[in-house]
Design a protein around this motif. Structure first.
Motif, PDB file in Angstrom:
ATOM      1  N   GLY A  22      55.533  65.460  30.328  1.00 27.00           N
ATOM      2  CA  GLY A  22      56.834  65.452  29.644  1.00 27.00           C
ATOM      3  C   GLY A  22      57.379  64.072  29.365  1.00 27.00           C
ATOM      4  O   GLY A  22      58.366  63.925  28.622  1.00 27.00           O
ATOM      5  N   MET A  23      56.790  63.052  29.931  1.00 30.21           N
ATOM      6  CA  MET A  23      57.258  61.684  29.682  1.00 30.21           C
ATOM      7  C   MET A  23      56.961  61.302  28.238  1.00 30.21           C
ATOM      8  O   MET A  23      55.906  61.630  27.702  1.00 30.21           O
ATOM      9  CB  MET A  23      56.577  60.727  30.651  1.00 30.21           C
ATOM     10  CG  MET A  23      57.071  59.295  30.559  1.00 30.21           C
ATOM     11  SD  MET A  23      56.172  58.212  31.725  1.00 30.21           S
ATOM     12  CE  MET A  23      56.713  58.870  33.290  1.00 30.21           C
ATOM     13  N   ARG A  24      57.906  60.627  27.587  1.00 30.93           N
ATOM     14  CA  ARG A  24      57.723  60.185  26.196  1.00 30.93           C
ATOM     15  C   ARG A  24      57.677  58.665  26.163  1.00 30.93           C
ATOM     16  O   ARG A  24      58.554  58.005  26.707  1.00 30.93           O
ATOM     17  CB  ARG A  24      58.850  60.719  25.298  1.00 30.93           C
ATOM     18  CG  ARG A  24      58.807  62.232  25.154  1.00 30.93           C
ATOM     19  CD  ARG A  24      59.793  62.743  24.117  1.00 30.93           C
ATOM     20  NE  ARG A  24      59.629  64.169  23.911  1.00 30.93           N
ATOM     21  CZ  ARG A  24      58.757  64.721  23.071  1.00 30.93           C
ATOM     22  NH1 ARG A  24      57.983  63.944  22.319  1.00 30.93           N
ATOM     23  NH2 ARG A  24      58.662  66.033  22.939  1.00 30.93           N
ATOM     24  N   LEU A  25      56.651  58.162  25.477  1.00 27.65           N
ATOM     25  CA  LEU A  25      56.401  56.716  25.427  1.00 27.65           C
ATOM     26  C   LEU A  25      56.218  56.291  23.979  1.00 27.65           C
ATOM     27  O   LEU A  25      55.772  57.063  23.132  1.00 27.65           O
ATOM     28  CB  LEU A  25      55.145  56.365  26.224  1.00 27.65           C
ATOM     29  CG  LEU A  25      55.017  56.971  27.632  1.00 27.65           C
ATOM     30  CD1 LEU A  25      53.647  56.695  28.196  1.00 27.65           C
ATOM     31  CD2 LEU A  25      56.077  56.411  28.548  1.00 27.65           C
TER      32      LEU A  25
ATOM     33  N   ALA B  37      52.022  46.269  13.081  1.00 27.10           N
ATOM     34  CA  ALA B  37      51.582  47.053  14.234  1.00 27.10           C
ATOM     35  C   ALA B  37      51.556  48.519  13.874  1.00 27.10           C
ATOM     36  O   ALA B  37      52.288  48.982  12.992  1.00 27.10           O
ATOM     37  CB  ALA B  37      52.502  46.820  15.427  1.00 27.10           C
ATOM     38  N   VAL B  38      50.693  49.248  14.577  1.00 28.39           N
ATOM     39  CA  VAL B  38      50.682  50.702  14.516  1.00 28.39           C
ATOM     40  C   VAL B  38      51.406  51.199  15.758  1.00 28.39           C
ATOM     41  O   VAL B  38      51.109  50.777  16.885  1.00 28.39           O
ATOM     42  CB  VAL B  38      49.239  51.253  14.454  1.00 28.39           C
ATOM     43  CG1 VAL B  38      49.251  52.778  14.604  1.00 28.39           C
ATOM     44  CG2 VAL B  38      48.579  50.861  13.155  1.00 28.39           C
ATOM     45  N   ILE B  39      52.379  52.074  15.571  1.00 30.36           N
ATOM     46  CA  ILE B  39      53.187  52.577  16.684  1.00 30.36           C
ATOM     47  C   ILE B  39      52.676  53.964  17.059  1.00 30.36           C
ATOM     48  O   ILE B  39      52.586  54.862  16.208  1.00 30.36           O
ATOM     49  CB  ILE B  39      54.674  52.637  16.290  1.00 30.36           C
ATOM     50  CG1 ILE B  39      55.155  51.260  15.832  1.00 30.36           C
ATOM     51  CG2 ILE B  39      55.522  53.133  17.454  1.00 30.36           C
ATOM     52  CD1 ILE B  39      56.552  51.260  15.257  1.00 30.36           C
ATOM     53  N   LEU B  40      52.348  54.129  18.331  1.00 27.42           N
ATOM     54  CA  LEU B  40      51.863  55.409  18.843  1.00 27.42           C
ATOM     55  C   LEU B  40      53.012  56.100  19.579  1.00 27.42           C
ATOM     56  O   LEU B  40      53.568  55.537  20.535  1.00 27.42           O
ATOM     57  CB  LEU B  40      50.666  55.213  19.784  1.00 27.42           C
ATOM     58  CG  LEU B  40      49.511  54.337  19.269  1.00 27.42           C
ATOM     59  CD1 LEU B  40      48.392  54.288  20.313  1.00 27.42           C
ATOM     60  CD2 LEU B  40      48.992  54.860  17.943  1.00 27.42           C
TER      61      LEU B  40
ATOM     62  N   ALA C 253      49.720  44.370  23.150  1.00 32.96           N
ATOM     63  CA  ALA C 253      50.465  45.619  23.004  1.00 32.96           C
ATOM     64  C   ALA C 253      51.686  45.611  23.920  1.00 32.96           C
ATOM     65  O   ALA C 253      51.723  44.933  24.951  1.00 32.96           O
ATOM     66  CB  ALA C 253      49.566  46.807  23.317  1.00 32.96           C
ATOM     67  N   SER C 254      52.683  46.371  23.504  1.00 29.12           N
ATOM     68  CA  SER C 254      53.916  46.469  24.304  1.00 29.12           C
ATOM     69  C   SER C 254      54.352  47.921  24.393  1.00 29.12           C
ATOM     70  O   SER C 254      54.022  48.739  23.520  1.00 29.12           O
ATOM     71  CB  SER C 254      55.025  45.607  23.694  1.00 29.12           C
ATOM     72  OG  SER C 254      55.325  46.055  22.385  1.00 29.12           O
ATOM     73  N   LEU C 255      55.083  48.192  25.452  1.00 27.89           N
ATOM     74  CA  LEU C 255      55.559  49.550  25.708  1.00 27.89           C
ATOM     75  C   LEU C 255      57.080  49.536  25.604  1.00 27.89           C
ATOM     76  O   LEU C 255      57.744  48.756  26.298  1.00 27.89           O
ATOM     77  CB  LEU C 255      55.120  50.015  27.093  1.00 27.89           C
ATOM     78  CG  LEU C 255      55.231  51.484  27.419  1.00 27.89           C
ATOM     79  CD1 LEU C 255      54.380  52.322  26.483  1.00 27.89           C
ATOM     80  CD2 LEU C 255      54.826  51.736  28.866  1.00 27.89           C
ATOM     81  N   ALA C 256      57.639  50.361  24.730  1.00 25.38           N
ATOM     82  CA  ALA C 256      59.093  50.373  24.515  1.00 25.38           C
ATOM     83  C   ALA C 256      59.612  51.814  24.615  1.00 25.38           C
ATOM     84  O   ALA C 256      58.870  52.766  24.444  1.00 25.38           O
ATOM     85  CB  ALA C 256      59.442  49.784  23.156  1.00 25.38           C
TER      86      ALA C 256
ATOM     87  N   ARG D 162      56.561  50.458  34.360  1.00 25.65           N
ATOM     88  CA  ARG D 162      56.252  50.294  32.933  1.00 25.65           C
ATOM     89  C   ARG D 162      55.038  49.398  32.752  1.00 25.65           C
ATOM     90  O   ARG D 162      54.146  49.688  31.926  1.00 25.65           O
ATOM     91  CB  ARG D 162      57.460  49.697  32.213  1.00 25.65           C
ATOM     92  CG  ARG D 162      58.655  50.625  32.121  1.00 25.65           C
ATOM     93  CD  ARG D 162      59.813  49.957  31.427  1.00 25.65           C
ATOM     94  NE  ARG D 162      59.456  49.509  30.081  1.00 25.65           N
ATOM     95  CZ  ARG D 162      60.254  48.791  29.286  1.00 25.65           C
ATOM     96  NH1 ARG D 162      61.453  48.440  29.722  1.00 25.65           N
ATOM     97  NH2 ARG D 162      59.862  48.444  28.088  1.00 25.65           N
ATOM     98  N   LEU D 163      54.978  48.292  33.491  1.00 22.11           N
ATOM     99  CA  LEU D 163      53.830  47.394  33.360  1.00 22.11           C
ATOM    100  C   LEU D 163      52.544  48.085  33.797  1.00 22.11           C
ATOM    101  O   LEU D 163      51.469  47.889  33.195  1.00 22.11           O
ATOM    102  CB  LEU D 163      54.066  46.130  34.197  1.00 22.11           C
ATOM    103  CG  LEU D 163      55.223  45.233  33.725  1.00 22.11           C
ATOM    104  CD1 LEU D 163      55.404  44.049  34.683  1.00 22.11           C
ATOM    105  CD2 LEU D 163      54.967  44.730  32.314  1.00 22.11           C
ATOM    106  N   GLN D 164      52.639  48.914  34.821  1.00 24.43           N
ATOM    107  CA  GLN D 164      51.449  49.633  35.284  1.00 24.43           C
ATOM    108  C   GLN D 164      50.964  50.604  34.215  1.00 24.43           C
ATOM    109  O   GLN D 164      49.763  50.667  33.903  1.00 24.43           O
ATOM    110  CB  GLN D 164      51.784  50.391  36.562  1.00 24.43           C
ATOM    111  CG  GLN D 164      50.620  51.209  37.116  1.00 24.43           C
ATOM    112  CD  GLN D 164      51.038  52.061  38.302  1.00 24.43           C
ATOM    113  OE1 GLN D 164      52.212  52.109  38.660  1.00 24.43           O
ATOM    114  NE2 GLN D 164      50.066  52.723  38.928  1.00 24.43           N
TER     115      GLN D 164
END
Length: 209
Positions: free
Chosen positions: A180-183, A130-133, A201-204, A95-97
């Motif tokens: 196919g991965m969803r982020l 924040a804007v969520i992508l 930024a953060s990844l959830a 995830r960090l990568q």
């Protein structure tokens, strides 16, 4: 004088003897005569027995009582809904990568974002926006499928609307992302409201395909 007394006594004794003999004769005759049979005493007349009482009318027919019905059985418990099968979550190093790759891919779009209005709108200190992508993995990249805004205070609508339009449909270079991965990528808006802070930024909700 004496002869007279004697005579009287003699007559009295003779009369007494006759009376005694008569009494004895009557008594003997009574003993020797057959005794009359004793007559039975007549039975007392009994009153006629009262007529038997009239028979009682038969009791009214008893209505058949329906036995109480057993209580209805409780409805069977609905089967528990099947638990959704969650896709496997990526390990933290991966995830960090991917986060670092997405930040670099976002930096490549700075020229397009520079065209958006840059009028500053100061936001209250300590609030977040924040804007969520919403990203979908492709070959070596993540495509921005949609965007949304999450904010505790009003934001710079002109800048945010322009930035969202510029980002939607774009692809961010990320070699670690598989098809196919969803982020979900949280991109903070700067305190002046006219820029982003990608370093924060953060990844959830990162899931594998």
């Amino acid at each position: 004088m004496r002869p007279l007394v004697r005579r009287i006594l003699s007559v009295g004794l003779t009369a007494g003897a006759f009376v005694l003999l008569a009494v004895l004769g009557l008594g003997l005759a009574a003993l020797l005569s057959p005794a009359e049979p004793s007559r039975p005493e007549p039975e007392p007349v009994r009153p006629a027995a009262p007529p038997p009482p009239a028979p009682l009318p038969p009791p009214p027919p008893v209505a058949a009582v329906e036995p109480p019905r057993p209580p209805p059985e409780p409805p069977a418990a609905a089967p528990a809904p099947p638990q959704p099968v969650l896709p496997p979550v990526l390990p933290l190093p991966t995830r960090l990568q991917i986060r670092g790759q997405l930040i670099r891919g976002f930096d490549a779009l700075k020229d397009e974002l520079a065209r958006c209005p840059a009028d500053p709108v100061q936001r209250k200190f300590g609030t977040r926006a924040a804007v969520i992508l919403e990203l979908v993995g492709e070959n070596g990249s993540a495509r921005v499928a949609s965007t949304s805004v999450e904010s505790e205070v009003p934001v710079n609508d002109r800048f945010v609307s322009c930035a969202r339009s510029a980002l939607e449909g774009k692809s961010l270079a990320a070699p670690g992302v598989k098809p196919g991965m969803r982020l979900r990528f949280f991109l903070p808006i700067g305190p002046t409201g006219n820029s982003f802070a990608p370093s924060s930024a953060s990844l959830a909700e990162v899931t594998a395909p």
